[in-house]
Enzyme design. Sequence first.
Site, short mmCIF file in Angstrom:
data_model
loop_
_atom_site.label_atom_id
_atom_site.label_comp_id
_atom_site.label_asym_id
_atom_site.label_seq_id
_atom_site.Cartn_x
_atom_site.Cartn_y
_atom_site.Cartn_z
N ASP A 183 -9.65 1.90 2.07
CA ASP A 183 -8.30 1.30 2.03
C ASP A 183 -8.21 0.36 0.84
O ASP A 183 -9.06 -0.54 0.71
CB ASP A 183 -8.04 0.53 3.33
N ASP A 213 -8.44 6.93 -5.23
CA ASP A 213 -7.30 7.43 -6.01
C ASP A 213 -6.40 6.26 -6.42
O ASP A 213 -5.27 6.47 -6.83
CB ASP A 213 -6.49 8.45 -5.20
N ARG A 232 -10.47 14.48 3.95
CA ARG A 232 -9.06 14.70 4.31
C ARG A 232 -8.13 13.86 3.42
O ARG A 232 -7.13 14.33 2.91
CB ARG A 232 -8.86 14.29 5.77
N GLU A 240 -16.90 4.36 11.77
CA GLU A 240 -15.43 4.45 11.69
C GLU A 240 -14.85 3.80 12.95
O GLU A 240 -15.14 4.26 14.06
CB GLU A 240 -15.01 5.93 11.60
C1 LIG Z 1 -8.04 5.64 3.60
S1 LIG Z 1 -9.07 6.02 4.94
C2 LIG Z 1 -10.18 7.27 4.25
C3 LIG Z 1 -10.88 8.05 5.30
C4 LIG Z 1 -11.90 9.06 4.80
N1 LIG Z 1 -13.02 8.41 4.13
C5 LIG Z 1 -11.26 10.09 3.90
O1 LIG Z 1 -11.52 10.04 2.68
O2 LIG Z 1 -10.53 10.94 4.42
C6 LIG Z 1 -10.15 4.61 5.06
C7 LIG Z 1 -10.95 4.61 6.36
O3 LIG Z 1 -11.88 3.52 6.35
C8 LIG Z 1 -11.95 3.01 7.67
N2 LIG Z 1 -12.44 1.63 7.57
C9 LIG Z 1 -11.80 0.56 7.09
N3 LIG Z 1 -12.56 -0.53 7.17
C10 LIG Z 1 -13.75 -0.13 7.71
C11 LIG Z 1 -14.95 -0.80 8.06
N4 LIG Z 1 -15.09 -2.13 7.86
N5 LIG Z 1 -15.95 -0.09 8.59
C12 LIG Z 1 -15.82 1.24 8.79
N6 LIG Z 1 -14.70 1.93 8.49
C13 LIG Z 1 -13.67 1.26 7.96
C14 LIG Z 1 -10.53 3.12 8.19
O4 LIG Z 1 -10.46 3.11 9.61
C15 LIG Z 1 -10.08 4.45 7.59
O5 LIG Z 1 -10.35 5.53 8.47
#
Ligand SMILES: C[S@@+](CC[C@H](N)C(=O)[O-])C[C@H]1O[C@@H](n2cnc3c(N)ncnc32)[C@H](O)[C@@H]1O
Length: 208
Positions: free
Chosen positions: A109, A145, A184, A60
Site C-alpha cells: 500500500d 506501480d 493479482r 496477510e
Molecule cells: C495493495 S495490496 C497488494 C497485495 C498483493 N501483494 C498483490 O500484489 O496482489 C497490499 C497488501 O498488503 C497487506 N498489508 C498491509 N500492511 C501489512 C502488514 N503490516 N503486514 C502484512 N500485510 C500487510 C494488505 O492487507 C494488502 O493485502
Amino acid sequence: MENWLPKIGITLPAAAVQVAPETYFDSSHSDFWLEIGFGKGEHLAAQAAAHPEIGMIGSEPFQNGVSGLIDLVDEGGLSNVRLFQDDARLLMDSLPNASIGRAFILFPDPWPKARHHKRRIVSTGNIAVLSRILKDGAELRIGTDHMEYCRWIMAHMLASSDFVWQCDTPADWRNRPDDWPPSRYEIKSQQAGRVSSYLRFIRRPRSL
Ligand SMILES: C[S@@+](CC[C@H](N)C(=O)[O-])C[C@H]1O[C@@H](n2cnc3c(N)ncnc32)[C@H](O)[C@@H]1O
C-alpha cells in the site's frame, strides 16, 4: 478456512521468543521464503508450486486474502505453505537472525498522503529488521506501480549499507523476471495502464 487454519496457520508464542521457520513445517525444506502482504496469494502459491523444496511463509491480515490463499493451497495440494494472519512486523520480530533466504513485498500500500507515510511497510526500521532476518546473499524483491513510493523505496533501500540493488540496465527494473509470477494487484494495475517497477536487492554478506 476453519479446517485449514489449524494446519497451516502460524500462531506466535505469547512470550517474545524467536522461532526458527522450520518449526512451522512438518517436513524439511532447503530454505524458507517470506512474502509480506500476499493479498489473495497468487504469487505465493505460484512460488510454492514452482519450489516444493522451499518452505513458503506468508503474512496477510486481510481475511479475504487468507481465504484466497487457502483455496489455492487446497486446489494445488501445496504442503509447503504456512501463513500468518496478522501484521508481518510481528512475525518478522519473531524470526531468528539470518533465517530467511528470500523475501517479497509486492505492491505494498503506497499511503500517498504525507501524514500517512509512517504507515509504509518499506521504512528504515523495517529494512533493518529485514536485514537482520535475511541470510547473507538473500534476495529482497519489491514491486510497485506507484512512482513516488518507488522513489521512496529506492531512497530508503540505497540508504542501507546492508543491501545492494541488482541493476545493470533499465530492463532490470522495468521487466518482471520470469521467476517472479504476477500478483493479482499487478495484473489489475497493468490492465489499468499503469507501469510497474520490479526491484531486487541482495543482502550483503555480514562481515566476519
Ligand atoms: C495493495 S495490496 C497488494 C497485495 C498483493 N501483494 C498483490 O500484489 O496482489 C497490499 C497488501 O498488503 C497487506 N498489508 C498491509 N500492511 C501489512 C502488514 N503490516 N503486514 C502484512 N500485510 C500487510 C494488505 O492487507 C494488502 O493485502
